[in-house]
Scaffold this motif. Structure first.
Motif, PDB file in Angstrom:
ATOM      1  N   GLU A  95     -43.653  11.195  11.286  1.00  0.00           N
ATOM      2  CA  GLU A  95     -42.902  12.407  11.652  1.00  0.00           C
ATOM      3  C   GLU A  95     -41.403  12.121  11.697  1.00  0.00           C
ATOM      4  OE1 GLU A  95     -42.243  15.560  11.627  1.00  0.00           O
ATOM      5  OE2 GLU A  95     -44.209  16.034  12.495  1.00  0.00           O
ATOM      6  N   PHE A  96     -40.610  13.143  11.475  1.00  0.00           N
ATOM      7  CA  PHE A  96     -39.169  12.994  11.647  1.00  0.00           C
ATOM      8  C   PHE A  96     -38.911  12.585  13.079  1.00  0.00           C
ATOM      9  CE2 PHE A  96     -39.391  15.972   8.071  1.00  0.00           C
ATOM     10  CZ  PHE A  96     -38.624  15.252   7.158  1.00  0.00           C
ATOM     11  N   SER A  97     -37.868  11.775  13.278  1.00  0.00           N
ATOM     12  CA  SER A  97     -37.622  11.300  14.630  1.00  0.00           C
ATOM     13  C   SER A  97     -36.130  11.229  14.895  1.00  0.00           C
ATOM     14  CB  SER A  97     -38.302   9.948  14.813  1.00  0.00           C
ATOM     15  OG  SER A  97     -38.664   9.770  16.149  1.00  0.00           O
ATOM     16  N   LYS A  98     -35.731  10.306  15.777  1.00  0.00           N
ATOM     17  CA  LYS A  98     -34.310  10.274  16.129  1.00  0.00           C
ATOM     18  C   LYS A  98     -33.640   9.065  15.489  1.00  0.00           C
ATOM     19  CE  LYS A  98     -31.256  10.826  20.088  1.00  0.00           C
ATOM     20  NZ  LYS A  98     -30.161  11.030  19.190  1.00  0.00           N
ATOM     21  N   MET A 148     -36.053  19.521  17.551  1.00  0.00           N
ATOM     22  CA  MET A 148     -36.774  19.795  18.793  1.00  0.00           C
ATOM     23  C   MET A 148     -37.949  18.841  19.000  1.00  0.00           C
ATOM     24  SD  MET A 148     -35.026  22.156  20.017  1.00  0.00           S
ATOM     25  CE  MET A 148     -35.994  22.557  21.460  1.00  0.00           C
ATOM     26  N   HIS A 149     -38.295  18.055  17.992  1.00  0.00           N
ATOM     27  CA  HIS A 149     -39.477  17.192  18.100  1.00  0.00           C
ATOM     28  C   HIS A 149     -39.191  16.018  19.042  1.00  0.00           C
ATOM     29  CE1 HIS A 149     -43.347  15.788  16.842  1.00  0.00           C
ATOM     30  NE2 HIS A 149     -42.854  14.594  16.591  1.00  0.00           N
ATOM     31  N   PRO A 150     -40.203  15.613  19.834  1.00  0.00           N
ATOM     32  CA  PRO A 150     -39.973  14.495  20.764  1.00  0.00           C
ATOM     33  C   PRO A 150     -39.502  13.230  20.052  1.00  0.00           C
ATOM     34  CG  PRO A 150     -42.319  15.111  20.649  1.00  0.00           C
ATOM     35  CD  PRO A 150     -41.546  16.158  19.952  1.00  0.00           C
ATOM     36  N   ASN A 151     -38.651  12.456  20.740  1.00  0.00           N
ATOM     37  CA  ASN A 151     -38.168  11.208  20.130  1.00  0.00           C
ATOM     38  C   ASN A 151     -39.268  10.131  20.165  1.00  0.00           C
ATOM     39  OD1 ASN A 151     -38.241  10.140  22.679  1.00  0.00           O
ATOM     40  ND2 ASN A 151     -36.038  10.212  23.001  1.00  0.00           N
ATOM     41  N   GLN A 152     -38.932   8.962  19.634  1.00  0.00           N
ATOM     42  CA  GLN A 152     -39.910   7.885  19.453  1.00  0.00           C
ATOM     43  C   GLN A 152     -40.666   7.558  20.742  1.00  0.00           C
ATOM     44  OE1 GLN A 152     -36.921   8.086  18.074  1.00  0.00           O
ATOM     45  NE2 GLN A 152     -36.725   6.871  16.204  1.00  0.00           N
ATOM     46  N   GLU A 153     -39.898   7.278  21.816  1.00  0.00           N
ATOM     47  CA  GLU A 153     -40.525   6.827  23.068  1.00  0.00           C
ATOM     48  C   GLU A 153     -41.376   7.943  23.690  1.00  0.00           C
ATOM     49  OE1 GLU A 153     -40.902   3.976  24.624  1.00  0.00           O
ATOM     50  OE2 GLU A 153     -39.867   2.918  23.005  1.00  0.00           O
ATOM     51  N   MET A 192     -48.915   9.935  23.271  1.00  0.00           N
ATOM     52  CA  MET A 192     -50.137   9.357  22.700  1.00  0.00           C
ATOM     53  C   MET A 192     -50.914   8.605  23.782  1.00  0.00           C
ATOM     54  SD  MET A 192     -48.742   8.133  18.959  1.00  0.00           S
ATOM     55  CE  MET A 192     -50.175   7.192  18.499  1.00  0.00           C
ATOM     56  N   GLU A 193     -50.170   7.871  24.602  1.00  0.00           N
ATOM     57  CA  GLU A 193     -50.837   7.116  25.675  1.00  0.00           C
ATOM     58  C   GLU A 193     -51.504   8.069  26.658  1.00  0.00           C
ATOM     59  OE1 GLU A 193     -47.560   4.643  26.825  1.00  0.00           O
ATOM     60  OE2 GLU A 193     -47.906   3.330  25.094  1.00  0.00           O
ATOM     61  N   ASN A 194     -50.818   9.172  26.975  1.00  0.00           N
ATOM     62  CA  ASN A 194     -51.411  10.153  27.892  1.00  0.00           C
ATOM     63  C   ASN A 194     -52.698  10.751  27.337  1.00  0.00           C
ATOM     64  OD1 ASN A 194     -49.366   9.761  29.667  1.00  0.00           O
ATOM     65  ND2 ASN A 194     -48.149  11.513  28.975  1.00  0.00           N
ATOM     66  N   ALA A 195     -52.782  10.817  26.017  1.00  0.00           N
ATOM     67  CA  ALA A 195     -53.992  11.383  25.402  1.00  0.00           C
ATOM     68  C   ALA A 195     -55.118  10.356  25.340  1.00  0.00           C
ATOM     69  CB  ALA A 195     -53.674  11.894  24.004  1.00  0.00           C
ATOM     70  N   GLY A 196     -54.828   9.104  25.728  1.00  0.00           N
ATOM     71  CA  GLY A 196     -55.880   8.084  25.780  1.00  0.00           C
ATOM     72  C   GLY A 196     -55.707   6.958  24.770  1.00  0.00           C
ATOM     73  N   PHE A 197     -54.710   7.037  23.897  1.00  0.00           N
ATOM     74  CA  PHE A 197     -54.546   5.998  22.878  1.00  0.00           C
ATOM     75  C   PHE A 197     -54.053   4.699  23.503  1.00  0.00           C
ATOM     76  CE2 PHE A 197     -54.556   9.834  20.366  1.00  0.00           C
ATOM     77  CZ  PHE A 197     -55.371   9.449  19.309  1.00  0.00           C
ATOM     78  N   GLU A 198     -54.515   3.590  22.920  1.00  0.00           N
ATOM     79  CA  GLU A 198     -54.108   2.275  23.411  1.00  0.00           C
ATOM     80  C   GLU A 198     -53.402   1.509  22.304  1.00  0.00           C
ATOM     81  OE1 GLU A 198     -57.086   0.113  25.754  1.00  0.00           O
ATOM     82  OE2 GLU A 198     -58.190   2.001  25.820  1.00  0.00           O
ATOM     83  N   GLN A 199     -52.787   0.402  22.694  1.00  0.00           N
ATOM     84  CA  GLN A 199     -52.008  -0.436  21.753  1.00  0.00           C
ATOM     85  C   GLN A 199     -51.101   0.430  20.890  1.00  0.00           C
ATOM     86  OE1 GLN A 199     -54.236  -3.319  19.472  1.00  0.00           O
ATOM     87  NE2 GLN A 199     -55.191  -4.141  21.297  1.00  0.00           N
ATOM     88  N   THR A 200     -50.410   1.357  21.530  1.00  0.00           N
ATOM     89  CA  THR A 200     -49.545   2.260  20.763  1.00  0.00           C
ATOM     90  C   THR A 200     -48.254   1.538  20.384  1.00  0.00           C
ATOM     91  OG1 THR A 200     -48.634   3.046  22.814  1.00  0.00           O
ATOM     92  CG2 THR A 200     -50.383   4.374  21.861  1.00  0.00           C
ATOM     93  N   SER A 201     -47.750   1.870  19.212  1.00  0.00           N
ATOM     94  CA  SER A 201     -46.501   1.260  18.747  1.00  0.00           C
ATOM     95  C   SER A 201     -45.876   2.206  17.735  1.00  0.00           C
ATOM     96  CB  SER A 201     -46.785  -0.081  18.080  1.00  0.00           C
ATOM     97  OG  SER A 201     -47.634   0.126  16.970  1.00  0.00           O
TER      98      SER A 201
END
Ligand SMILES: C[S@@+](CC[C@H](N)C(=O)[O-])C[C@H]1O[C@@H](n2cnc3c(N)ncnc32)[C@H](O)[C@@H]1O
Lengths: 217, 267
Positions: free
Chosen positions: B186-189, B230-235, B241-250
């Protein structure tokens, strides 16, 4: 000056590996389609051969799909991986030397050697004029530099493919098993040391138990 | 081989979304009702579908192809895998995945928009890619698949158009197999201020004009620029993603952070 770590990061950010893969993919598929005699790839459908060259900081994987060759920069799915350097491959002149290089840990082949041979056969059938083909895609100036490098690479790689082609599979597997590398010897020695340490510990515990048993009697 | 069109029609999708409680969301820089966003986004993509591929090449100078290659390389896809290319549009990622998963594998191209799906289906069929691809019209927030179905889910340049991104991430999490992974391109900052300024100028001054000239649709490309901002930045996205349950996110920044590839696993 960039440290090598920063250079790798920058190359990743600028997606240099992906750019190189897409150019190589374009060229080999063009060469395949221009080939005078049809080259059949069905025997290696969905098989992946990976080259990990020390001069490149990323792997080059070639996968066959529906008579097309896909080039990616990943080694997660390789059926056979060749790890070496262009400099080493240039030394490769005869079958014997392949084993020598493996013994010296300058070259390694992991996975199904038959896959490497099948890819080698295709490479033999394809005659690609790399500098001209690359120039078609990215222009003459950078191609001049790439051309010099690629002439060397071409010679080394075709040498390697010839060696692989000469049905060295059995011989290589045999040699690879017999030829114990330095790191294997190191690992083995460490294993022996660990076992003997454990044995000493068990011995002294047994002795202590024996003493306690004698004392209590 | 047959391709299957399944499940929710756009109106069903909209009804589902209507049942979500109240409030507002962003459509580019505007604040609008949540339900309105779905039809407005649909409007944008119905309008750009036919010119989408040409405009993509033009606007990104062809670099979107490298961003997508990077995503494929990072996915660890193997022959036999089952892949969901969500918000897959005209199917660039689907095409690559289809070649790499082979006959034993399967790729599902899912998108909420029938025009984008149709353009994608025609393009892939013309390229002879038919045997392991299915087409499904679906909303990312309500994925119509069983739990633990996919080895890989990708969503490329799609998440910012989704009304409830958290809900979409939870829905993706549920359809992934344990050990499966999500890749969000996705586009980011941009990381550097100078690049950020240059990119801003390009997005708000040049991009809509290009849209107007080539696709005769400046408004849709104005939305594109605004939605990117308007899209959320990287962090923030990593945290979502972590809040949705994903692990080892990077995540990895590409082209100075103009685009980022986020990755997370379900265990
Ligand atoms: C910019 S396009 C990206 C297409 C493709 N993935 C690519 O990278 O070229 C965004 C896509 O997201 C789709 N989309 C928007 N909202 C969606 C939703 N809620 N669920 C599924 N797809 C959605 C749009 O219809 C559109 O095809």
């Amino acid at each position: 000056m960039f440290s090598s770590n920063r250079a790798v990061k920058l190359s990743e950010q600028l997606m240099v590996p992906q750019f190189i893969c897409s150019v190589v993919e374009l060229i080999i598929n063009r060469a395949l389609s221009l080939s005078n005699k049809p080259i059949t790839l069905s025997a290696i459908e969905n098989k992946t051969f990976t080259l990990e060259l020390a001069e490149l900081n990323f792997p080059l994987s070639i996968t066959v799909s529906n008579n097309v060759l896909l080039v990616n920069s990943t080694n997660s799915t390789s059926d056979c991986t060749l790890i070496s350097s262009i400099a080493t491959l240039r030394q490769l002149k005869a079958q014997q030397q392949l084993t020598e290089l493996i013994k010296q840990e300058q070259l390694d082949i992991q996975g199904d050697i038959k896959v490497a041979q099948q890819f080698a056969r295709i490479a033999e059938e394809l005659d690609i004029d790399w500098p001209t083909e690359v120039a078609r895609h990215i222009g003459d100036v950078p191609t001049h530099k790439i051309g010099q490098l690629s002439q060397k690479a071409k010679k080394s790689i075709s040498q390697l493919f010839e060696t692989l082609e000469a049905d060295v599979g059995e011989f290589l597997i045999h040699e690879k098993r017999l030829a114990v590398t330095n790191s294997e010897i190191k690992r083995f020695n460490q294993g022996v040391e660990q076992t003997s340490d454990q044995l000493t510990r068990i011995e002294s515990r047994l002795a202590a138990l024996e003493n306690r048993l004698n004392d209590s009697q | 081989m047959s391709s299957v069109e399944k499940n929710s029609t756009p109106s069903q999708v909209q009804n589902d979304a209507n049942s979500v409680a109240d409030n507002t969301t962003h459509f580019g820089f505007q604040t609008i009702d949540k339900e309105e966003k779905i039809s407005k986004v649909a409007g944008v993509f119905h309008s750009v579908a036919k010119q989408y591929d040409v405009m993509n090449d033009l606007m990104s100078f062809g670099i979107h192809r490298l961003w997508k290659r990077f995503t494929i390389d990072a996915s660890g896809v193997r022959p036999g895998n089952k892949v969901l290319d969500l918000a897959g549009g005209t199917g660039d990622l689907t095409a690559k995945f289809s070649q790499l998963v082979g006959k034993e594998g399967q790729v599902i191209l899912a998108d909420i928009n029938s025009s984008m799906l149709n353009v994608g289906r025609d393009k892939l069929r013309d390229r002879g890619l038919v045997q392991n691809i299915e087409y499904v019209q679906a909303n990312a927030e309500y994925l119509p698949f069983e739990e633990n179905t996919f080895d890989i889910v990708t969503i490329a340049f799609g998440l910012r158009n989704v009304t409830d991104k958290d809900k979409a991430l939870r829905s993706i999490f549920s359809v992934l197999k344990p050990g499966g992974r999500l890749l969000v391109l996705e586009f980011s900052k941009p990381e550097h201020e100078v690049l950020n300024k240059a990119y801003d100028f390009y997005s708000f001054n040049i991009l809509p004009k290009m849209g107007e000239l080539v696709a005769k649709d400046g408004e849709s490309y104005q939305y594109l620029a605004e939605s990117i901002r308007m899209h959320p930045n990287q962090e923030t996205l990593k945290e979502m993603m972590e809040n949705a349950g994903f692990e080892q996110t990077s995540y990895k920044n590409l082209t100075g952070g103009i685009v980022a590839l986020h990755k997370g696993y379900k265990f």
